[in-house]
Design a protein around this motif. Sequence first.
Motif, PDB file in Angstrom:
ATOM      1  N   THR A  29      39.080  23.218  46.368  1.00 50.73           N
ATOM      2  CA  THR A  29      39.325  24.615  45.991  1.00 50.73           C
ATOM      3  C   THR A  29      38.552  25.635  46.824  1.00 50.73           C
ATOM      4  N   ARG A  41      37.943  29.018  48.685  1.00 53.97           N
ATOM      5  CA  ARG A  41      38.452  30.353  48.405  1.00 53.97           C
ATOM      6  C   ARG A  41      39.137  30.938  49.630  1.00 53.97           C
ATOM      7  N   PHE A  99      49.321  27.353  41.256  1.00 51.01           N
ATOM      8  CA  PHE A  99      48.696  28.640  40.987  1.00 51.01           C
ATOM      9  C   PHE A  99      49.521  29.358  39.927  1.00 51.01           C
ATOM     10  N   ASP A 112      42.082  38.476  37.388  1.00 53.14           N
ATOM     11  CA  ASP A 112      42.219  37.296  36.530  1.00 53.14           C
ATOM     12  C   ASP A 112      43.430  36.439  36.868  1.00 53.14           C
ATOM     13  N   PRO A 122      45.243  33.561  39.021  1.00 57.15           N
ATOM     14  CA  PRO A 122      45.191  32.475  40.000  1.00 57.15           C
ATOM     15  C   PRO A 122      46.359  32.638  40.984  1.00 57.15           C
ATOM     16  N   CYS A 142      37.770  38.824  43.048  1.00 65.25           N
ATOM     17  CA  CYS A 142      38.922  38.161  42.424  1.00 65.25           C
ATOM     18  C   CYS A 142      38.634  36.661  42.389  1.00 65.25           C
ATOM     19  N   HIS A 184      39.801  34.063  41.089  1.00 65.82           N
ATOM     20  CA  HIS A 184      40.861  33.051  41.056  1.00 65.82           C
ATOM     21  C   HIS A 184      41.789  33.142  42.270  1.00 65.82           C
ATOM     22  N   THR A 207      42.813  32.501  46.113  1.00 69.58           N
ATOM     23  CA  THR A 207      42.628  31.641  47.271  1.00 69.58           C
ATOM     24  C   THR A 207      43.408  32.261  48.413  1.00 69.58           C
TER      25      THR A 207
END
Length: 186
Positions: free
Chosen positions: A43, A45, A72, A118, A120, A145, A147, A149
């Motif tokens: 995971t 970022r 996601f 909030d 993903p 942020c 969540h 990526t």
Amino acid sequence: NFSNDGERQHSIRRLSAVPVPTTSFIGRKEEVEAIVRLIEIETPRLLTLTGPGGVGKTRIAIEVAHRLKDSFASGTIFVDISSVRKPEMVIPAIADQLGIIGQANVAIGEILAVTLHDRPLLMVLDNLEQVIDAATDIAWLITVCPHLTVLVTSRVLLRSTKAMRSGCLCHAPAQSTTSSPCLLTT
């Protein structure tokens, strides 16, 4: 959507705003699978795919985004940065792709951060090399942020001291020839 004080609240529904290739994906399945595994397991970022023009960075990023669309909750989005010439216009370009409209007395970056905070989301930023100084803004967005990526394609490595300090920078360089596949290294 409006808040109690009458200010417009921005929301995004589940996204699937990634180009659909007109040709089938041939080769490089190992590289795509390695990137997918990296994103799902470690995971990161921020992940950067680098290499010379024509090596297939965009096509790989699109394939990765399609394969991860269900990973996601808010989906995936693709932002083509090739026409952006000023680093300070990257955040507005992202907001525009998401359909976020600015408000008087509120910076578009703040609206974007509140909207994505909030959610993903996998965001592909394609062709970032001509505005590489936007790395600081991207690192800020990732920081606010939790969540989010970001998968970046660029001819040069995205460098951000803040991003590197927070441990969110991964690098997947391409070989020096355009016929070589992108090799994944972390």
